[in-house]
Scaffold this active site. Structure first.
Site, PDB file in Angstrom:
ATOM      1  N   ASN A 390      19.916  57.919 -11.986  1.00 37.76           N
ATOM      2  CA  ASN A 390      18.958  58.319 -13.004  1.00 37.76           C
ATOM      3  C   ASN A 390      17.627  58.734 -12.381  1.00 37.76           C
ATOM      4  O   ASN A 390      17.304  59.925 -12.331  1.00 37.76           O
ATOM      5  CB  ASN A 390      18.766  57.176 -14.003  1.00 37.76           C
ATOM      6  CG  ASN A 390      18.000  57.605 -15.241  1.00 37.76           C
ATOM      7  OD1 ASN A 390      17.372  58.653 -15.253  1.00 37.76           O
ATOM      8  ND2 ASN A 390      18.058  56.813 -16.283  1.00 37.76           N
ATOM      9  N   ASP A 391      16.882  57.771 -11.865  1.00 35.84           N
ATOM     10  CA  ASP A 391      15.545  58.091 -11.357  1.00 35.84           C
ATOM     11  C   ASP A 391      15.567  59.095 -10.207  1.00 35.84           C
ATOM     12  O   ASP A 391      14.652  59.891 -10.066  1.00 35.84           O
ATOM     13  CB  ASP A 391      14.837  56.809 -10.910  1.00 35.84           C
ATOM     14  CG  ASP A 391      14.592  55.872 -12.084  1.00 35.84           C
ATOM     15  OD1 ASP A 391      14.474  56.388 -13.219  1.00 35.84           O
ATOM     16  OD2 ASP A 391      14.523  54.650 -11.876  1.00 35.84           O
ATOM     17  N   VAL A 392      16.636  59.070  -9.397  1.00 36.89           N
ATOM     18  CA  VAL A 392      16.667  59.955  -8.222  1.00 36.89           C
ATOM     19  C   VAL A 392      16.930  61.415  -8.598  1.00 36.89           C
ATOM     20  O   VAL A 392      16.868  62.296  -7.743  1.00 36.89           O
ATOM     21  CB  VAL A 392      17.710  59.501  -7.172  1.00 36.89           C
ATOM     22  CG1 VAL A 392      17.348  58.130  -6.635  1.00 36.89           C
ATOM     23  CG2 VAL A 392      19.115  59.513  -7.725  1.00 36.89           C
ATOM     24  N   ALA A 431      13.242  52.335 -13.373  1.00 41.35           N
ATOM     25  CA  ALA A 431      11.797  52.482 -13.496  1.00 41.35           C
ATOM     26  C   ALA A 431      11.344  52.506 -14.957  1.00 41.35           C
ATOM     27  O   ALA A 431      10.163  52.479 -15.237  1.00 41.35           O
ATOM     28  CB  ALA A 431      11.345  53.755 -12.783  1.00 41.35           C
TER      29      ALA A 431
END
Lengths: 464, 104
Positions: A390-392, A431
């Site tokens: 997700n965040d990456v 995050a």
């Protein structure tokens, strides 16, 4: 005779020190890594047995050999068993546990030594206290990190925590000073000090987010290295000194490299500013709609693509879907599709963890692309399959200055023709940030557990 | 205070200071060229190396009087957990690296 044995011991320690350096050096290249680990292990074994048979203090050789051998054998049996049976996805907690054992060892040495030391030998006491404090903090911190990774503890943040930690550290240092300077060892004070160190280790790790644990483990790893070096000072023992310092400095650099990969500073990780900033983020809600795709549509999209890029993430590790992922790769290749994996440096649970997982599932090394290589290839990629990452892949890191992850290097999957995102639900990533990618026109969502979805995809593709 | 510095000299010789500083640089040098794919095995390998602390535990247990039961128990535990750190650390690292090699 005495001096000859001491010379042989010194030579053994020298060989051991060289083996650590050589081992670490070889561990840094994929081709030689395994050999490097074995060389360091042989050096270690040499140093241990040389100590048992050759070491002497004031002319007294090492006693209690029976106890030593029994402890060595039990430790070896448990260690080998634990290391052999652990799941590859559980690797981070295993490393944390072993690290905690090293810290505990350092603390226990300190407890005995402090009673064997004259109160006039202040520098010896200084080395003992330093080893005691650092070892205990490393031990309790590692246990909390282990508990968090296995889901036994959750993150706990309470107000004024940073001040409490600083206050606690001050008390620990003052008390250590008092122990060193006092004419006799006061057991009450010693145990109070130990208790405070345990408390500090707990408070130090408890507020740090679960996904930041690798950074913390790496830091605690270098702590234990320093504790070992303190013992090296104490006994003027070169094997312990070199090994400890080497790990202490290498561990610190590794910690910084990990933080860099996430584009965050170490203080930021330790204070947990990630969480504090999260809610304040200005969310640019473009009112976009997410689009779902059916399994069979996803299977068709991939079967008729020229190039498919798989982006594995934390979700894949949790679902233990690495083997099924490899099956998908094989099924697609039988259809003549080119399959590659794009690996973000912090994908998975530790940097490099994803590579280990995929290697376990027999995925060829040459198919794993590092972030920079992968980013060059996305524009010629037909379908990107995101598995629990997700965040990456969040474009906010590139174009939303208010986002807490702004500036973190990401996989630029939005350059590909089509993106399929597999997630369990619409919940945000670690995050806690919304991901604009999911609302892009070329993105479609495929909800479900990574392993189940992959299994169904494989059978659909084979049927096509 | 004079005592302190005399014993300081005894404990930390110039050579020791040299070794410490050179080792710090060596550690940095060795690590900074590592590709990120090897971070996990490397951390695990470094973890095994600081298990060298077990030597300290052996020295301590080796000089405890054989009638001092609490000290024997603590020393025994120290050697045991130190061994866990060393052996477990190296075996786990080997297991990770074995997978890297298989498909060459």
């Amino acid at each position: 005779m005495e001096t000859v044995t001491q010379d042989i011991l010194a030579a053994a320690y020298l060989i051991a020190s060289v083996s650590y350096i050589l081992g670490l050096k070889m561990l840094s290249k994929p081709d030689t890594a395994r050999k490097g680990n074995i060389i360091a292990a042989i050096g270690m074994a040499l140093a241990i047995f040389a100590t048992i048979f050759l070491y002497s203090e004031n002319g007294n050789p090492v006693g209690n050999k029976i106890y030593i051998f029994v402890a060595l054998i039990i430790g070896t049996l448990i260690g080998v068993r634990a290391a052999r049976t652990v799941q590859m996805t559980q690797m981070p907690e295993m490393v944390s546990l072993f690290n905690g054992m090293g810290g505990l060892c350092a603390a226990l040495i300190g407890i005995i030594e402090i009673y064997h030391t004259q109160s006039t030998e202040k520098t010896k006491l200084l080395a003992i206290c330093a080893g005691l404090v650092i070892g205990t903090i490393s031990f309790s911190g590692s246990m909390i990190a282990w508990g968090k990774l296995t889901g036994r503890f959750s993150d706990k943040i309470f107000p004024m925590q940073q001040f409490l930690n600083i206050g606690l550290m001050t008390i620990i240092l003052v008390m250590a000073g008092a122990i060193i300077l006092s004419p006799v060892v006061n057991p009450v004070m010693l145990y109070m000090e130990l208790l405070l160190c345990v408390g500090y280790g707990i408070l130090f790790v408890l507020p740090i987010g679960g996904a930041d644990m690798p950074v913390v483990i790496s830091l605690l790893n270098s702590f234990t290295g320093v504790a070992a070096a303190c013992a090296g000072f104490l006994y003027n023992n070169m094997a312990m000194l070199t090994g400890g310092i080497l790990v202490g400095s290498a561990g610190t650099i590794l910690t910084i490299l990990m933080c860099k990969a996430m584009n965050r500073s170490l203080t930021n990780v330790l204070i947990g500013a990630f969480k504090a900033q999260g809610p304040k983020e200005a969310e640019t809600d473009n009112g976009g709609q997410i689009k779902e795709v059916s399994l069979s549509d996803a299977a068709v999209m991939m079967s008729y693509a020229k190039k498919v890029m798989i982006v594995p993430g934390y979700g894949l590790a949790v679902a233990q879907a690495q083997h099924t992922c490899h099956e998908l790769e094989k099924a697609l290749e039988e259809k003549g599709v080119e399959v590659r994996y794009a690996i973000h440096p912090v994908a998975g649970r530790m940097p490099g963890h994803m590579n280990v997982l995929l290697a376990e599932a027999d995925v060829s090394y040459s198919k794993l692309l590092e972030m920079d290589e992968a980013n060059l290839e996305f524009s010629t990629t037909d379908v990107v399959m995101i598995l629990g990452a997700n965040d990456v892949v969040n474009p906010a890191a590139k174009n939303n200055k208010l986002s807490p992850i702004y500036g973190m290097p990401i996989l630029e999957v939005d350059h590909a023709h089509a993106v399929i995102v597999n997630k369990r639900s619409m919940s945000a990533g670690y995050a806690g940030i919304k991901n604009e990618l999911f609302y892009e026109p070329q993105t479609s969502m495929l909800f479900g557990d990574a392993k189940k979805v992959l299994q169904q995809l494989v059978s659909e593709i084979k049927a096509n | 205070m004079e005592n302190f510095f005399v014993s300081l000299e005894h404990l930390i010789s110039v050579q020791t200071v040299y070794i410490v500083i050179l080792m710090v640089f060596l550690g940095i040098e060795v690590i900074s060229h590592v590709p990120s794919i090897l971070h996990t095995p490397l951390m695990s390998g470094a973890n095994a190396i600081h298990g060298v602390i077990v030597i300290g535990a052996i020295i301590v247990l080796g000089k405890v009087e054989s009638n001092n039961i609490p000290a024997l128990a603590i020393g025994f535990t120290a050697v045991l957990v130190g061994t866990l750190n060393v052996v477990g650390g190296f075996v786990v690292t080997d297991r990770m690296l074995e997978m890297f090699k298989k498909k060459k």
